[in-house]
Design a protein around this motif. Structure first.
Motif, PDB file in Angstrom:
ATOM      1  N   LEU A 190     -57.902 -26.776 -98.897  1.00 51.54           N
ATOM      2  CA  LEU A 190     -56.811 -26.333 -98.031  1.00 51.54           C
ATOM      3  C   LEU A 190     -55.860 -27.498 -97.933  1.00 51.54           C
ATOM      4  O   LEU A 190     -56.169 -28.512 -97.326  1.00 51.54           O
ATOM      5  CB  LEU A 190     -57.399 -25.982 -96.644  1.00 51.54           C
ATOM      6  CG  LEU A 190     -56.449 -25.453 -95.589  1.00 51.54           C
ATOM      7  CD1 LEU A 190     -55.733 -24.198 -96.042  1.00 51.54           C
ATOM      8  CD2 LEU A 190     -57.230 -25.140 -94.307  1.00 51.54           C
ATOM      9  N   LYS A 191     -54.706 -27.378 -98.611  1.00 50.29           N
ATOM     10  CA  LYS A 191     -53.846 -28.565 -98.657  1.00 50.29           C
ATOM     11  C   LYS A 191     -52.372 -28.255 -98.386  1.00 50.29           C
ATOM     12  O   LYS A 191     -51.925 -27.120 -98.560  1.00 50.29           O
ATOM     13  CB  LYS A 191     -53.991 -29.259-100.009  1.00 50.29           C
ATOM     14  CG  LYS A 191     -53.586 -28.411-101.169  1.00 50.29           C
ATOM     15  CD  LYS A 191     -53.667 -29.203-102.461  1.00 50.29           C
ATOM     16  CE  LYS A 191     -53.239 -28.326-103.611  1.00 50.29           C
ATOM     17  NZ  LYS A 191     -53.397 -28.900-104.895  1.00 50.29           N
ATOM     18  N   ILE A 192     -51.721 -29.318 -97.940  1.00 53.15           N
ATOM     19  CA  ILE A 192     -50.284 -29.199 -97.669  1.00 53.15           C
ATOM     20  C   ILE A 192     -49.558 -29.981 -98.745  1.00 53.15           C
ATOM     21  O   ILE A 192     -49.933 -31.106 -99.063  1.00 53.15           O
ATOM     22  CB  ILE A 192     -49.930 -29.793 -96.296  1.00 53.15           C
ATOM     23  CG1 ILE A 192     -50.701 -29.068 -95.183  1.00 53.15           C
ATOM     24  CG2 ILE A 192     -48.427 -29.710 -96.045  1.00 53.15           C
ATOM     25  CD1 ILE A 192     -50.555 -29.688 -93.828  1.00 53.15           C
ATOM     26  N   GLU A 193     -48.524 -29.366 -99.302  1.00 50.72           N
ATOM     27  CA  GLU A 193     -47.686 -30.101-100.268  1.00 50.72           C
ATOM     28  C   GLU A 193     -46.295 -30.151 -99.698  1.00 50.72           C
ATOM     29  O   GLU A 193     -45.663 -29.112 -99.474  1.00 50.72           O
ATOM     30  CB  GLU A 193     -47.665 -29.359-101.606  1.00 50.72           C
ATOM     31  CG  GLU A 193     -48.820 -29.685-102.493  1.00 50.72           C
ATOM     32  CD  GLU A 193     -48.776 -28.909-103.795  1.00 50.72           C
ATOM     33  OE1 GLU A 193     -47.727 -28.322-104.115  1.00 50.72           O
ATOM     34  OE2 GLU A 193     -49.819 -28.878-104.467  1.00 50.72           O
ATOM     35  N   THR A 194     -45.866 -31.398 -99.388  1.00 50.07           N
ATOM     36  CA  THR A 194     -44.511 -31.504 -98.848  1.00 50.07           C
ATOM     37  C   THR A 194     -43.973 -32.903 -99.064  1.00 50.07           C
ATOM     38  O   THR A 194     -44.709 -33.875 -99.030  1.00 50.07           O
ATOM     39  CB  THR A 194     -44.478 -31.135 -97.344  1.00 50.07           C
ATOM     40  OG1 THR A 194     -43.145 -31.259 -96.883  1.00 50.07           O
ATOM     41  CG2 THR A 194     -45.381 -31.994 -96.503  1.00 50.07           C
ATOM     42  N   PRO A 195     -42.694 -33.017 -99.316  1.00 49.42           N
ATOM     43  CA  PRO A 195     -42.105 -34.354 -99.490  1.00 49.42           C
ATOM     44  C   PRO A 195     -41.787 -35.012 -98.146  1.00 49.42           C
ATOM     45  O   PRO A 195     -41.274 -36.117 -98.111  1.00 49.42           O
ATOM     46  CB  PRO A 195     -40.832 -34.073-100.285  1.00 49.42           C
ATOM     47  CG  PRO A 195     -40.460 -32.682 -99.920  1.00 49.42           C
ATOM     48  CD  PRO A 195     -41.709 -31.959 -99.561  1.00 49.42           C
ATOM     49  N   PHE A 196     -42.079 -34.303 -97.057  1.00 48.92           N
ATOM     50  CA  PHE A 196     -41.686 -34.838 -95.746  1.00 48.92           C
ATOM     51  C   PHE A 196     -42.884 -35.317 -94.930  1.00 48.92           C
ATOM     52  O   PHE A 196     -43.968 -34.765 -95.002  1.00 48.92           O
ATOM     53  CB  PHE A 196     -40.939 -33.766 -94.929  1.00 48.92           C
ATOM     54  CG  PHE A 196     -39.821 -33.125 -95.681  1.00 48.92           C
ATOM     55  CD1 PHE A 196     -38.684 -33.868 -96.032  1.00 48.92           C
ATOM     56  CD2 PHE A 196     -39.880 -31.790 -96.056  1.00 48.92           C
ATOM     57  CE1 PHE A 196     -37.649 -33.266 -96.729  1.00 48.92           C
ATOM     58  CE2 PHE A 196     -38.849 -31.192 -96.741  1.00 48.92           C
ATOM     59  CZ  PHE A 196     -37.720 -31.935 -97.087  1.00 48.92           C
ATOM     60  N   GLU A 197     -42.575 -36.325 -94.118  1.00 47.83           N
ATOM     61  CA  GLU A 197     -43.577 -36.765 -93.141  1.00 47.83           C
ATOM     62  C   GLU A 197     -43.261 -36.106 -91.816  1.00 47.83           C
ATOM     63  O   GLU A 197     -44.130 -35.732 -91.064  1.00 47.83           O
ATOM     64  CB  GLU A 197     -43.497 -38.283 -93.007  1.00 47.83           C
ATOM     65  CG  GLU A 197     -44.679 -38.849 -92.272  1.00 47.83           C
ATOM     66  CD  GLU A 197     -44.517 -40.339 -92.030  1.00 47.83           C
ATOM     67  OE1 GLU A 197     -44.136 -41.059 -92.977  1.00 47.83           O
ATOM     68  OE2 GLU A 197     -44.748 -40.756 -90.894  1.00 47.83           O
ATOM     69  N   LYS A 198     -41.997 -35.963 -91.614  1.00 49.76           N
ATOM     70  CA  LYS A 198     -41.554 -35.318 -90.389  1.00 49.76           C
ATOM     71  C   LYS A 198     -40.398 -34.382 -90.754  1.00 49.76           C
ATOM     72  O   LYS A 198     -39.511 -34.742 -91.517  1.00 49.76           O
ATOM     73  CB  LYS A 198     -41.064 -36.390 -89.412  1.00 49.76           C
ATOM     74  CG  LYS A 198     -40.833 -35.899 -88.005  1.00 49.76           C
ATOM     75  CD  LYS A 198     -40.312 -37.060 -87.154  1.00 49.76           C
ATOM     76  CE  LYS A 198     -40.022 -36.640 -85.743  1.00 49.76           C
ATOM     77  NZ  LYS A 198     -41.165 -36.775 -84.859  1.00 49.76           N
ATOM     78  N   LEU A 199     -40.479 -33.184 -90.193  1.00 53.37           N
ATOM     79  CA  LEU A 199     -39.389 -32.231 -90.446  1.00 53.37           C
ATOM     80  C   LEU A 199     -39.159 -31.478 -89.147  1.00 53.37           C
ATOM     81  O   LEU A 199     -39.798 -30.475 -88.846  1.00 53.37           O
ATOM     82  CB  LEU A 199     -39.781 -31.273 -91.584  1.00 53.37           C
ATOM     83  CG  LEU A 199     -38.764 -30.199 -91.944  1.00 53.37           C
ATOM     84  CD1 LEU A 199     -37.424 -30.806 -92.354  1.00 53.37           C
ATOM     85  CD2 LEU A 199     -39.283 -29.339 -93.096  1.00 53.37           C
ATOM     86  N   GLU A 200     -38.265 -32.051 -88.355  1.00 57.40           N
ATOM     87  CA  GLU A 200     -38.030 -31.476 -87.035  1.00 57.40           C
ATOM     88  C   GLU A 200     -36.854 -30.501 -87.130  1.00 57.40           C
ATOM     89  O   GLU A 200     -35.751 -30.876 -87.524  1.00 57.40           O
ATOM     90  CB  GLU A 200     -37.725 -32.579 -86.041  1.00 57.40           C
ATOM     91  CG  GLU A 200     -38.026 -32.166 -84.610  1.00 57.40           C
ATOM     92  CD  GLU A 200     -37.748 -33.297 -83.632  1.00 57.40           C
ATOM     93  OE1 GLU A 200     -37.799 -34.472 -84.044  1.00 57.40           O
ATOM     94  OE2 GLU A 200     -37.481 -32.987 -82.471  1.00 57.40           O
ATOM     95  N   VAL A 201     -37.140 -29.261 -86.838  1.00 58.67           N
ATOM     96  CA  VAL A 201     -36.078 -28.251 -86.921  1.00 58.67           C
ATOM     97  C   VAL A 201     -36.040 -27.458 -85.633  1.00 58.67           C
ATOM     98  O   VAL A 201     -36.972 -27.508 -84.837  1.00 58.67           O
ATOM     99  CB  VAL A 201     -36.320 -27.269 -88.085  1.00 58.67           C
ATOM    100  CG1 VAL A 201     -36.226 -27.964 -89.426  1.00 58.67           C
ATOM    101  CG2 VAL A 201     -37.634 -26.534 -87.928  1.00 58.67           C
ATOM    102  N   GLU A 202     -34.948 -26.712 -85.481  1.00 60.84           N
ATOM    103  CA  GLU A 202     -34.831 -25.854 -84.298  1.00 60.84           C
ATOM    104  C   GLU A 202     -35.175 -24.428 -84.705  1.00 60.84           C
ATOM    105  O   GLU A 202     -34.497 -23.824 -85.538  1.00 60.84           O
ATOM    106  CB  GLU A 202     -33.401 -25.912 -83.758  1.00 60.84           C
ATOM    107  CG  GLU A 202     -33.363 -26.429 -82.361  1.00 60.84           C
ATOM    108  CD  GLU A 202     -31.951 -26.584 -81.836  1.00 60.84           C
ATOM    109  OE1 GLU A 202     -31.079 -25.760 -82.181  1.00 60.84           O
ATOM    110  OE2 GLU A 202     -31.725 -27.561 -81.101  1.00 60.84           O
TER     111      GLU A 202
END
Ligand code: ADP
Length: 905
Positions: free
Chosen positions: A627-639
């Motif tokens: 079960l894995k996450i693939e993302t180039p972000f460490e933080k992605l704060e959105v509204e």
């Protein structure tokens, strides 16, 4: 036999009697008139006609010579015989010289009868000669008149061709004087003339003349001084058959020829018309046999002219039309009509039946006898077929209109009904006679609708189209019913001529509509009830769940024995599943009640997903799935609406883990930056059972699962994707599925989102690092131990919460509003957990309002806790003065996070 009439001049009675006797012996009936004076003699001669005069020579005061003179003067033709005594030979000769017919002596009376007979014979011969002479004269006169007055040229030549005789007016016309011809050489005169023989050969006039002089009759036409002469040159012979000369007769035929030419021309014209006419033409005998047919007709009928010539009209007339055809034919030949015009069918050579329009007339000679019939045949098959088709369609529509269970009508400009079908008559209780008498529609609409309907009809006439016009109609008996009319204008030559329409009895629809409205209201009522029921049920179910989950959670930490641990875990897992189901049902009921509202708030997508991964960590480990996450972000704060986002992704991960037995699940988080809002893309891919193409649509429907019924292999409500899709759409995004059966599925959620903070990852996110991060985030230290007042009427909840935070917070408990107020008035708490539903006079919101009125508690965080987990309620709580809101049942973590978040604010 006519009796002989004799005048006898005699002065001697005796002699007279003897002579009379002698005559009557031979001529029994002879009438003998005796006179003896000159006066009587003359009178008798003037009075009547006598066949014979007998006269004595010597008469008193009168003599035979004088009497003869008188007779010759008055009746010179009548024979005159002297019957006398002896007068001497000389006197007798003189008398005969003077003109007497004969002389008989009285003493030789035997000679009298032969003398009379001789005299009568002489008269007869004389008369005959005279008659012959007269006849001759007459015929000569006739001949002269003919020759002189008619355009005939007559001449005669000798054996050398020299004219010996010439007559005839014809010469005058030709410019030659008849008299001038005698002595002229006719052969020379004929030199320059062409002589057209009747066989058509043209020879010179001279040749013709010489031929005639050789004894050959010449028959032909010559052209002279602009005129045509039909000419015969006839040789004549003597007894020894030697040529004696030529008799020439020429007749001026100029007029005749020109008439013939005209006739020829008109015949030619007729032939041209006949041949080139654009319609079929035929000539027929008065028996109906074909004499000729033009090409158009041959083509029309398929027969050649030769074939038609051997046929009769009747042979190719269509059976049903034979009688009519014969009747028309008879009318024509029997002189009843000059021409006939009618329609009939022919059978062509190929067996086809064609409709034609016939115009036929008889051509007669001067005597009125029919020479032939001329017929024009116009092919009207197309027109006829169109006519028949039109008639058929008219009948079809009329029949249909009659059959229709609704009123079909037509009205004219004065609103008079010109047509109405049977249903219409029955519906409105009118008879056919009523319509025939002339009925307007003025009594049809109810007086309240009259103006409206007539105004609309006026507009329909102007070409305006309306949908159905509803109004109240009135029957003939005065009863009323609701109806709907559809109409349009009848146009004649592009001008409105009336209105045509259908009228439907709307009674049933009206009733149905009423029933429908009632049913809808009932359904809405039921739906409301269902929503209320769901809300209540969730409260009733959630409260005890807190107990189950809470204690199971505590027990998990307290119990050491492996065996008991399993049991506790099962209790906990089952409780969690029940809670999740409850949450789904609640979400659905909220969606249905239209109570889902979006609440945009900034949150870190990476963190939320990490938390979710953590949630499914243990189950995927059990199933040996990655079960894995693939993302180039460490933080992605959105509204975005965090709760919705959370729910959607949780559902997708939950399904992915559920429907995968081998391999694992990958969550890919991407973000596409745009000018304004960016697009957040979260893909959840698994290597599981996959979804067939046909099922890819239905899985988004409520309660739909691929394996349905009692045989289903997987647990679940079938609500997850429905809710997920709904939430995604609410946030303005979409959800797409790519899947292959047996290979796995990828659900891709795209959401427009405003980015608040974005930070790229330095290291790759692995499951381990995610877990570590999550664990780290848990250690959110709060320096002093906060004192919390829990207001809840449920002692189980109170015990669970106390146990949850045994060493973290100091928890004080108040069972109702009154107790709570008492406590806040004696002590200052750092935070209050306020149950909304308190089984006392005051509910949670009342208590909150009262607490807020205490100066010390103006800013103290109050968290509303309730099983009424309806989002719309949240506003109510915040308005009453609560700081935050948490719906029951909550996990220890959820509660702690909420408490910590309000305390650190
Ligand atoms: P539930 O999972 O509770 O049955 P959902 O609405 O979440 O309801 O899903 C509906 C149906 O879609 C499921 O029953 C399952 O048949 C199918 N489905 C959903 N996600 C997946 C997946 N990742 N792999 C295979 N099938 C899936």
């Amino acid at each position: 036999m006519i009796p002989l009439k004799i005048l006898h001049l005699e002065d001697d009675e005796k002699d007279a009697i003897i002579i009379k006797k002698t005559i009557q012996e031979e001529f029994e009936h002879a009438i003998i008139k005796k006179v003896d004076t000159q006066g009587d003699y003359e009178t008798e001669l003037k009075k009547e006609k006598f066949d014979l005069i007998l006269s004595d020579f010597s008469l008193p005061g009168f003599d035979g010579i004088k009497a003869l003179n008188i007779a010759q003067k008055l009746v010179p033709e009548t024979p005159y015989i002297y019957v006398s005594g002896h007068i001497g030979e000389d006197r007798a000769i003189d008398a005969l010289k003077l003109g007497a017919t004969d002389y008989v002596l009285k003493d030789k009376l035997v000679k009298l009868i032969p003398a009379i007979k001789r005299a009568l014979k002489e008269v007869e011969v004389k008369e005959e000669n005279k008659r012959i002479e007269n006849n001759l004269k007459e015929s000569e006169e006739k001949f002269r008149t003919i020759v002189n007055n008619f355009p005939v040229v007559l001449f005669m030549t000798d054996e050398n061709g020299i004219a010996t005789f010439s007559r005839g007016k014809g010469f005058e016309i030709s410019g030659i004087k008849s008299e001038n011809l005698v002595g002229a050489n006719i052969a020379d005169m004929y030199k320059g003339i062409s002589f057209k023989l009747i066989n058509g050969i043209v020879i010179s006039g001279k040749e013709a003349f010489n031929n005639a002089l050789r004894g050959e009759i010449q028959n032909g036409v010559i052209f002279l001084n602009d005129r045509f002469y039909e000419t015969k040159l006839l040789p004549y012979f003597d007894d020894l058959k030697n040529i004696k000369g030529i008799i020439g007769i020429s007749l001026d035929v100029t007029e005749l020829i020109s008439t013939q030419n005209q006739l020829k021309e008109s015949e030619e014209t007729f032939r041209k018309i006949f041949e080139s006419a654009p319609i079929g033409m035929a000539r027929l005998t008065s028996n109906g046999n074909y004499l000729s047919a033009n090409l158009v007709l041959q083509k029309m009928l398929g027969y050649s002219e030769e074939e038609l010539k051997s046929m009769n009209l009747d042979d190719i007339t269509f059976g049903e039309d034979k009688i009519k055809s014969k009747e028309m034919f008879y009318n024509l030949i029997s002189d009843e009509s000059n021409y006939v015009k009618f329609e009939k069918r022919y059978i062509t050579k190929s067996g086809k039946i064609i409709w034609t329009n016939i115009t036929s007339t008889a051509v007669k000679n001067k005597e009125g006898n029919i020479l032939f019939l001329i017929t024009m045949i116009e092919n009207i098959n197309e027109r006829k077929e169109a006519e028949i088709a039109l008639k058929e369609s008219e009948t079809r529509f009329k029949d249909l209109a009659a059959l229709l269970p609704l009123t079909v009508f037509e009205i004219n400009l004065t609103r008079q009904i010109t047509y109405v079908n049977k249903t219409g008559l029955k519906t409105f209780l009118y008879s056919e006679e009523d319509i025939q008498k002339g009925l307007t529609i003025d009594k049809i609409p109810h007086s309240k609708d009259l103006k409206f309907i007539f105004e609309r009809f006026e507009q329909v006439l102007k070409g305006k189209q309306f949908g159905g016009l509803e109004f109240t109609a009135v029957r003939n008996d005065g009863t009323e019913f609701p109806c709907i009319v559809y109409s349009n204008a009848i146009l004649k030559d592009d001008r409105p001529a009336g209105i045509r329409g259908i009228l439907i009895d709307n009674t049933e629809r009206h009733n149905t509509l009423e029933e429908l409205v009632m049913a809808k209201e009932r359904a809405e009522e039921m739906n409301k009830l269902k929503t209320i029921f769901l809300a209540n049920m969730s409260h009733e179910l959630r409260t005890p769940l807190i107990g189950i989950l809470g204690f199971a959670d505590i027990l998990k930490e307290e119990l050491k024995k492996e065996e008991n641990m399993d049991m506790v875990n099962t209790i906990y897992d089952s409780g969690t599943r029940l809670l999740e189901t409850l949450n789904l049902i609640l979400d659905l009921s909220r969606i249905e009640a239209g109570k889902v509202q979006i609440l945009y708030k900034a949150f870190d997508v990476i963190e939320v997903v990490k938390e979710l991964v953590k949630l499914f960590q243990s189950i995927s480990q059990k199933k040996e799935l990655y079960l894995k996450i693939e993302t180039p972000f460490e933080k992605l704060e959105v509204e975005l609406d965090e709760r919705m986002f959370h729910s959607v992704i949780k559902n997708l991960i939950s399904n992915a883990v559920k429907y995968t037995a081998k391999g694992g699940v990958t969550i890919k988080i991407e973000f596409e930056e745009r000018k304004e809002n960016g697009i957040l893309i979260v893909g959840v891919s698994d290597t599981g059972i996959g979804i067939s193409e046909e099922n890819q649509e239905i899985i988004f429907d409520e309660f739909r699962q691929i394996s349905e019924g009692y045989s289903r292999n997987f647990e679940g409500t079938g609500l997850g994707l429905t809710i997920a899709k709904n939430f995604v759409q609410k946030m303005g995004g979409d959800i797409k599925l790519k899947s292959r059966q047996g290979k796995g599925s990828t659900f891709k959620v795209s959401l427009p989102a405003k980015v608040i903070n974005i930070k790229s990852a330095e290291k790759e996110n692995t499951p381990e690092s995610v877990l570590k991060d999550v664990a780290a985030s848990e250690k959110n230290n709060i320096p002093v131990i906060p004192e919390i007042l829990l207001v809840d009427d449920d002692d189980i909840t109170a015990s669970v919460i106390k146990l949850y935070f045994k060493n973290i917070y100091i928890i004080d408990w108040a069972i109702d509003g009154e107790a709570a107020l008492e406590k806040v008035n004696t002590k200052r708490y750092d935070l209050i957990l306020m149950d909304v539903n308190l089984k006392s006079n005051l509910n949670g919101m009342d208590v909150t309002k009262l607490i807020r009125s205490i100066p010390d508690y103006k800013d103290t965080p109050i968290i509303a806790c309730t099983a009424y987990a309806m989002k719309s309620d949240k506003k109510k709580f915040l308005d009453a003065g609560c700081t935050d809101y948490l719906s029951k049942p909550f996990t220890r973590d959820q509660l702690k996070k909420t408490i910590d978040s309000v305390l650190t604010k």
